[in-house]
Design a protein around this motif. Structure first.
Motif, PDB file in Angstrom:
ATOM      1  N   ARG A 107      -7.141 -11.379   0.242  1.00 20.39           N
ATOM      2  CA  ARG A 107      -8.358 -10.651  -0.849  1.00 20.39           C
ATOM      3  C   ARG A 107      -7.374 -11.261  -1.976  1.00 20.39           C
ATOM      4  O   ARG A 107      -7.903 -11.277  -2.787  1.00 20.39           O
ATOM      5  CB  ARG A 107      -8.275  -9.052  -0.441  1.00 20.39           C
ATOM      6  CG  ARG A 107      -9.230  -8.361   0.173  1.00 20.39           C
ATOM      7  CD  ARG A 107      -9.613  -6.964  -0.201  1.00 20.39           C
ATOM      8  NE  ARG A 107      -8.569  -6.448   0.628  1.00 20.39           N
ATOM      9  CZ  ARG A 107      -8.341  -5.743   1.068  1.00 20.39           C
ATOM     10  NH1 ARG A 107      -9.648  -5.826   2.427  1.00 20.39           N
ATOM     11  NH2 ARG A 107      -7.283  -5.243   1.813  1.00 20.39           N
ATOM     12  N   GLU A 161     -12.651 -14.491   9.924  1.00 21.11           N
ATOM     13  CA  GLU A 161     -13.470 -14.782  11.270  1.00 21.11           C
ATOM     14  C   GLU A 161     -14.760 -15.166  11.362  1.00 21.11           C
ATOM     15  O   GLU A 161     -15.441 -13.756  11.913  1.00 21.11           O
ATOM     16  CB  GLU A 161     -13.059 -13.627  11.743  1.00 21.11           C
ATOM     17  CG  GLU A 161     -11.560 -13.050  11.578  1.00 21.11           C
ATOM     18  CD  GLU A 161     -10.961 -11.773  12.597  1.00 21.11           C
ATOM     19  OE1 GLU A 161     -11.366 -10.988  13.798  1.00 21.11           O
ATOM     20  OE2 GLU A 161     -10.059 -11.106  11.773  1.00 21.11           O
ATOM     21  N   GLY A 170      -2.447 -10.573  14.320  1.00 22.54           N
ATOM     22  CA  GLY A 170      -2.833  -9.685  14.878  1.00 22.54           C
ATOM     23  C   GLY A 170      -3.472  -8.100  14.252  1.00 22.54           C
ATOM     24  O   GLY A 170      -3.596  -8.301  12.894  1.00 22.54           O
ATOM     25  N   ASN A 171      -4.181  -6.939  14.870  1.00 19.65           N
ATOM     26  CA  ASN A 171      -4.788  -6.549  13.867  1.00 19.65           C
ATOM     27  C   ASN A 171      -3.373  -5.775  12.818  1.00 19.65           C
ATOM     28  O   ASN A 171      -2.995  -5.216  13.730  1.00 19.65           O
ATOM     29  CB  ASN A 171      -4.817  -5.165  14.972  1.00 19.65           C
ATOM     30  CG  ASN A 171      -6.543  -5.819  15.447  1.00 19.65           C
ATOM     31  OD1 ASN A 171      -7.071  -5.400  17.106  1.00 19.65           O
ATOM     32  ND2 ASN A 171      -6.961  -6.890  14.660  1.00 19.65           N
ATOM     33  N   GLY A 172      -3.572  -5.756  12.010  1.00 13.56           N
ATOM     34  CA  GLY A 172      -3.034  -4.420  10.954  1.00 13.56           C
ATOM     35  C   GLY A 172      -1.840  -5.480  10.659  1.00 13.56           C
ATOM     36  O   GLY A 172      -1.042  -4.457   9.954  1.00 13.56           O
ATOM     37  N   SER A 173      -1.411  -6.777  10.712  1.00 19.44           N
ATOM     38  CA  SER A 173      -1.127  -7.951  10.264  1.00 19.44           C
ATOM     39  C   SER A 173      -0.643  -8.103   9.170  1.00 19.44           C
ATOM     40  O   SER A 173       0.223  -8.623   7.912  1.00 19.44           O
ATOM     41  CB  SER A 173      -0.679  -8.756  11.493  1.00 19.44           C
ATOM     42  OG  SER A 173      -2.104  -9.643  11.194  1.00 19.44           O
ATOM     43  N   GLY A 174      -2.123  -8.258   7.818  1.00 22.79           N
ATOM     44  CA  GLY A 174      -2.309  -8.253   6.746  1.00 22.79           C
ATOM     45  C   GLY A 174      -3.183  -9.221   6.513  1.00 22.79           C
ATOM     46  O   GLY A 174      -2.709  -9.593   5.217  1.00 22.79           O
ATOM     47  N   LYS A 175      -3.510 -10.190   7.772  1.00 22.11           N
ATOM     48  CA  LYS A 175      -4.884 -11.460   6.690  1.00 22.11           C
ATOM     49  C   LYS A 175      -5.892 -10.988   5.956  1.00 22.11           C
ATOM     50  O   LYS A 175      -5.692 -11.227   5.575  1.00 22.11           O
ATOM     51  CB  LYS A 175      -5.157 -11.568   8.383  1.00 22.11           C
ATOM     52  CG  LYS A 175      -4.903 -11.775   9.656  1.00 22.11           C
ATOM     53  CD  LYS A 175      -4.955 -12.060  10.802  1.00 22.11           C
ATOM     54  CE  LYS A 175      -6.533 -11.692  11.640  1.00 22.11           C
ATOM     55  NZ  LYS A 175      -5.231 -10.178  11.656  1.00 22.11           N
ATOM     56  N   SER A 176      -6.151  -9.666   5.844  1.00 22.21           N
ATOM     57  CA  SER A 176      -7.404  -9.276   5.298  1.00 22.21           C
ATOM     58  C   SER A 176      -7.003  -9.157   3.617  1.00 22.21           C
ATOM     59  O   SER A 176      -7.341  -8.810   2.866  1.00 22.21           O
ATOM     60  CB  SER A 176      -8.065  -7.964   5.051  1.00 22.21           C
ATOM     61  OG  SER A 176      -8.171  -8.262   6.782  1.00 22.21           O
ATOM     62  N   THR A 177      -5.537  -8.411   3.416  1.00 20.33           N
ATOM     63  CA  THR A 177      -5.587  -8.243   1.878  1.00 20.33           C
ATOM     64  C   THR A 177      -4.510  -9.361   1.727  1.00 20.33           C
ATOM     65  O   THR A 177      -4.774  -9.392   0.802  1.00 20.33           O
ATOM     66  CB  THR A 177      -4.043  -7.346   2.786  1.00 20.33           C
ATOM     67  OG1 THR A 177      -4.441  -5.561   3.769  1.00 20.33           O
ATOM     68  CG2 THR A 177      -3.163  -7.015   1.350  1.00 20.33           C
ATOM     69  N   SER A 185       3.031   2.631   2.611  1.00 23.96           N
ATOM     70  CA  SER A 185       2.991   2.641   3.724  1.00 23.96           C
ATOM     71  C   SER A 185       2.941   1.594   4.628  1.00 23.96           C
ATOM     72  O   SER A 185       2.982   1.211   5.971  1.00 23.96           O
ATOM     73  CB  SER A 185       1.526   3.712   4.285  1.00 23.96           C
ATOM     74  OG  SER A 185       1.291   2.575   3.274  1.00 23.96           O
ATOM     75  N   PHE A 186       2.448   0.166   3.862  1.00 28.34           N
ATOM     76  CA  PHE A 186       2.471  -1.318   4.230  1.00 28.34           C
ATOM     77  C   PHE A 186       3.027  -2.211   2.946  1.00 28.34           C
ATOM     78  O   PHE A 186       2.412  -2.220   2.106  1.00 28.34           O
ATOM     79  CB  PHE A 186       1.411  -1.606   5.226  1.00 28.34           C
ATOM     80  CG  PHE A 186       0.977  -3.242   5.748  1.00 28.34           C
ATOM     81  CD1 PHE A 186       1.374  -3.334   7.058  1.00 28.34           C
ATOM     82  CD2 PHE A 186       0.155  -4.314   4.637  1.00 28.34           C
ATOM     83  CE1 PHE A 186       1.295  -4.580   6.777  1.00 28.34           C
ATOM     84  CE2 PHE A 186       1.100  -5.412   5.277  1.00 28.34           C
ATOM     85  CZ  PHE A 186       0.839  -5.490   6.608  1.00 28.34           C
ATOM     86  N   PHE A 231       0.869  -1.283   0.215  1.00 32.79           N
ATOM     87  CA  PHE A 231      -0.119  -0.117  -0.219  1.00 32.79           C
ATOM     88  C   PHE A 231       0.949   1.105   0.050  1.00 32.79           C
ATOM     89  O   PHE A 231       1.826   1.277   0.617  1.00 32.79           O
ATOM     90  CB  PHE A 231      -1.100  -0.193   1.283  1.00 32.79           C
ATOM     91  CG  PHE A 231      -2.087  -0.948   1.269  1.00 32.79           C
ATOM     92  CD1 PHE A 231      -2.851  -0.750   0.150  1.00 32.79           C
ATOM     93  CD2 PHE A 231      -1.929  -1.783   1.804  1.00 32.79           C
ATOM     94  CE1 PHE A 231      -3.512  -2.002   0.376  1.00 32.79           C
ATOM     95  CE2 PHE A 231      -2.962  -2.620   1.962  1.00 32.79           C
ATOM     96  CZ  PHE A 231      -4.084  -2.665   1.452  1.00 32.79           C
TER      97      PHE A 231
HETATM   98  N1  ATP Z   1      -6.602   0.859   1.988  1.00 35.94           N
HETATM   99  C1  ATP Z   1      -5.292   1.077   2.260  1.00 35.94           C
HETATM  100  N2  ATP Z   1      -4.577   1.946   1.456  1.00 35.94           N
HETATM  101  C2  ATP Z   1      -4.092   1.886   2.537  1.00 35.94           C
HETATM  102  N3  ATP Z   1      -3.625   0.691   3.481  1.00 35.94           N
HETATM  103  C3  ATP Z   1      -3.750   0.073   4.179  1.00 35.94           C
HETATM  104  C4  ATP Z   1      -5.366  -0.171   3.112  1.00 35.94           C
HETATM  105  N4  ATP Z   1      -5.886  -1.397   3.813  1.00 35.94           N
HETATM  106  C5  ATP Z   1      -5.324  -1.967   4.735  1.00 35.94           C
HETATM  107  N5  ATP Z   1      -3.914  -1.329   4.728  1.00 35.94           N
HETATM  108  C6  ATP Z   1      -2.759  -1.227   5.903  1.00 35.94           C
HETATM  109  O1  ATP Z   1      -2.028  -2.981   5.900  1.00 35.94           O
HETATM  110  C7  ATP Z   1      -2.366  -3.344   6.845  1.00 35.94           C
HETATM  111  C8  ATP Z   1      -2.217  -4.668   7.347  1.00 35.94           C
HETATM  112  O2  ATP Z   1      -4.133  -4.378   6.985  1.00 35.94           O
HETATM  113  P1  ATP Z   1      -5.195  -5.995   6.294  1.00 35.94           P
HETATM  114  O3  ATP Z   1      -6.198  -5.456   6.875  1.00 35.94           O
HETATM  115  O4  ATP Z   1      -4.629  -6.646   5.795  1.00 35.94           O
HETATM  116  O5  ATP Z   1      -4.841  -6.147   8.743  1.00 35.94           O
HETATM  117  P2  ATP Z   1      -5.581  -7.138   8.957  1.00 35.94           P
HETATM  118  O6  ATP Z   1      -5.021  -8.441   9.548  1.00 35.94           O
HETATM  119  O7  ATP Z   1      -6.633  -7.720   8.781  1.00 35.94           O
HETATM  120  O8  ATP Z   1      -6.042  -6.994  10.349  1.00 35.94           O
HETATM  121  P3  ATP Z   1      -7.163  -6.920  11.055  1.00 35.94           P
HETATM  122  O9  ATP Z   1      -7.190  -7.809  11.818  1.00 35.94           O
HETATM  123  O10 ATP Z   1      -7.750  -5.619  12.227  1.00 35.94           O
HETATM  124  O11 ATP Z   1      -8.795  -7.136  10.393  1.00 35.94           O
HETATM  125  C9  ATP Z   1      -2.706  -1.979   7.899  1.00 35.94           C
HETATM  126  O12 ATP Z   1      -1.241  -1.574   8.387  1.00 35.94           O
HETATM  127  C10 ATP Z   1      -3.296  -1.011   7.139  1.00 35.94           C
HETATM  128  O13 ATP Z   1      -3.157   0.472   7.972  1.00 35.94           O
END
Ligand code: ATP
Length: 539
Positions: A377, A483, A367-374, A346-347, A338
């Motif tokens: 996808r 989740e 953990g939150n923000g570790s990148g699971k949802s990315t 930024s990530f 990202f």
């Molecule tokens: N659309 C976006 N634009 C820029 N940065 C993003 C975007 N979506 C996510 N991020 C960044 O990517 C990182 C990972 O996000 P992601 O949603 O994959 O985390 P996650 O592990 O699923 O978190 P959670 O458990 O909180 O859902 C985060 O630090 C977030 O700030």
């Protein structure tokens, strides 16, 4: 004249017939003027009956032609909107997620509602404007035939009035643009109030603050709209006044200077009077052209954006994947980044490599923000990796196979959307659907009848069970859940981990769950853990 080009290139109307009717209606009106003049001139002569019959015929001809033109243009406007609407929806369906997020929902909603409405209301006005222009030409010829002086006077007036109008229009373009921007902001705030209704109701200060902001934007929009309308009103009155001055000139002043004009002064004035309506309609159609062109430009712009989004995701002819049941899904050095507003990363996610097998349940934690949802996808095929690839049975999935790949994955997102109908699964026997509802312990609440669920007004946990039921009914070889159990009660959470997941494993599916339920980690065949964009195998 993009708008005219579009109407002409896109129309299904019989163009020749339409233009013919447009001319017939204009000729009909011109004949009406000429016949009125003749009747006034020959008021004491015989032959009034013949003129009356000719007048009646002209009125009938005008009515038929005018009705055709107006009805056809209204229908054409609706047909055009339907084509644009379906075209945009088709592209939305095929676009890739990243591009869709870049475009945002607001312009798509605006195109499908506000811009479509603008085209719907302005297109008939434009057609009438075009028709009135034809009429003006015919009546002008008639006026020139009566008196060149009258023709010159009205001509100079008409050209000045239209030029004045266009100049005003240009001046107002900037204010109109600002007004649209203000209205856009206002709609966005309205959406916030409606979506965040509960939060606002619970917190008076927050509610007051947002209302103050809405009042501020609303006032700016009102002042701008007022300014625009006042300018139009001033211009309208000025044009009317000028026209009356023109009539005064024609009747009182010009006859004093030319002898030849004396005989035709009444007829020429009647002719000129008949031009007020068409000139007004023409003047009205000019801002309509402007509005329609803007709406069309916005829709076109959106369509182009969506076409690029589709082209990005489908840049080769779609190819199908091998139909056999896949034994492994491999992630090979997947990467994603990202960027922030300055183009800095930024990530960064990855490189991530992992293997998921048929007949196995894999958990991904982190953990939150570790990148699971990315990562999720990318695994579902919604977003293409920026590096590395996804492979089935060791064969990389090509870009052209992504659409087919997505068909092999059943998914329940953490922020899933539940459709009230089983789109694409209409062929399933209701007994099968109701048996999965029983499995989800939902059969007391909801049934599948007449092609739809009897209700989706359920608790949050029940709705999620219904979403999982739909994913199970899709019967895909790969199932991914983000989740899923987070909002289930302890009893069903246990059913999910200890009965449903093992059952899916026994069916030979590749099951991948993002989860934080460490109590049930023993259920998984493999566990991966994510930290700061990297993933390692724990078990
Ligand atoms: N659309 C976006 N634009 C820029 N940065 C993003 C975007 N979506 C996510 N991020 C960044 O990517 C990182 C990972 O996000 P992601 O949603 O994959 O985390 P996650 O592990 O699923 O978190 P959670 O458990 O909180 O859902 C985060 O630090 C977030 O700030």
């Amino acid at each position: 004249m993009e708008i005219l080009r579009m109407i002409l290139s896109d129309t299904r109307t019989d163009r020749r017939k339409f233009v013919l009717m447009l001319m017939v209606s204009a000729i009909g009106t011109t004949l009406i003027v000429a016949l009125v003049n003749r009747a006034v001139h020959a008021a004491e002569d015989s032959g009034q009956f013949g003129l009356a019959m000719a007048f009646l015929t002209s009125v009938v001809v005008f009515t038929i032609a005018q009705r055709y033109v107006m009805m056809e243009s209204a229908e054409e406007a609706e047909r055009m909107i339907e084509r644009l609407r379906i075209g945009i929806m088709n592209k939305v369906r095929m676009a890739d997620l990243k591009a869709m997020q870049g475009i945002g929902r607001a312009p798509i909603y605006a195109a499908l509602t506000r811009e479509a409405q603008t085209i719907s209301t302005t297109l008939p006005v434009i057609i009438i404007g075009a028709q009135q222009s034809v009429l003006l030409i015919f009546v002008s010829f008639y006026l020139a035939y009566l008196s060149l002086v009258a023709f010159a006077l009205v001509g100079v007036f008409g050209v000045c009035a239209i030029w004045f109008h266009i100049t005003r229009l240009r001046m107002l373009q900037e204010s109109t643009g600002r007004l649209n921007a203000e209205q856009g902001k206002l709609f966005e705030e309205f959406r916030g109030v409606l979506s965040g209704f509960r939060e606002l109701t619970l917190n008076e200060r927050r509610g007051d603050s947002i209302l103050r902001r809405i009042a501020l934007i609303s006032e700016e929009a009102r002042v701008l709209a007022n300014e625009i309308k006042a300018t139009w009103a001033r211009e309208y009155v000025l044009t009317q006044t000028l026209f009356y001055i023109l009539l005064g000139l024609m009747v009182f002043i010009v006859p004093n200077f030319t002898e030849s004009y004396h005989d035709v002064v009444v007829q020429a004035t009647i002719g000129a009077l008949f031009m007020i309506g068409p000139l007004g309609a023409l003047a009205q159609s000019i801002p309509a052209v402007n509005d329609a062109a803007r709406a069309l430009q916005n829709m076109r712009h959106l369509e182009e954006g969506l076409t690029a989004a589709v082209a990005d995701s489908v840049d080769e002819e779609a190819e199908r994947l091998d139909r056999r049941a896949h034994q492994t899904l491999t992630l090979d050095a997947l990467e994603y980044q990202f960027e922030d507003g300055n183009g800095q990363t930024s990530f960064a996610l990855g490189p991530i490599s992992a293997e998921f097998k048929a007949g196995e349940v894999t958990f991904i934690t982190g953990g939150n923000g570790s990148g699971k949802s990315t990562l999720f996808r990318m695994m579902t095929g919604l977003v293409h990796p920026m590096g590395g690839h996804v492979a089935l049975d060791g064969t990389p999935v090509r870009l052209s196979q992504y659409s087919d790949y997505r068909d092999q994955v059943g998914v329940v997102f953490a922020d899933y959307y539940l459709f009230g109908e089983l789109h694409g699964l209409e062929h399933l026997p209701p007994a099968r659907i109701n048996s999965v509802l029983r499995l989800m312990e939902l059969s007391e609440k909801v049934r599948y009848e007449n092609g739809a669920f009897t209700t989706t007004d359920l608790s949050a946990g029940q709705r999620k069970r219904l979403a999982l039921a739909v994913a199970i009914l899709q019967d895909t070889p790969i199932l991914m859940l983000d989740e899923w159990a987070a909002d289930q009660d302890p009893q069903f959470r246990r059913t999910f981990y200890e009965a449903l997941l093992p059952d899916l494993r026994d069916q030979g599916k590749i099951v991948i769950c993002i989860t934080h339920d460490d109590r049930y980690f023993g259920v998984a065949d493999r566990v991966y853990h994510m930290v700061d964009g990297k993933m390692s195998r724990e078990r």
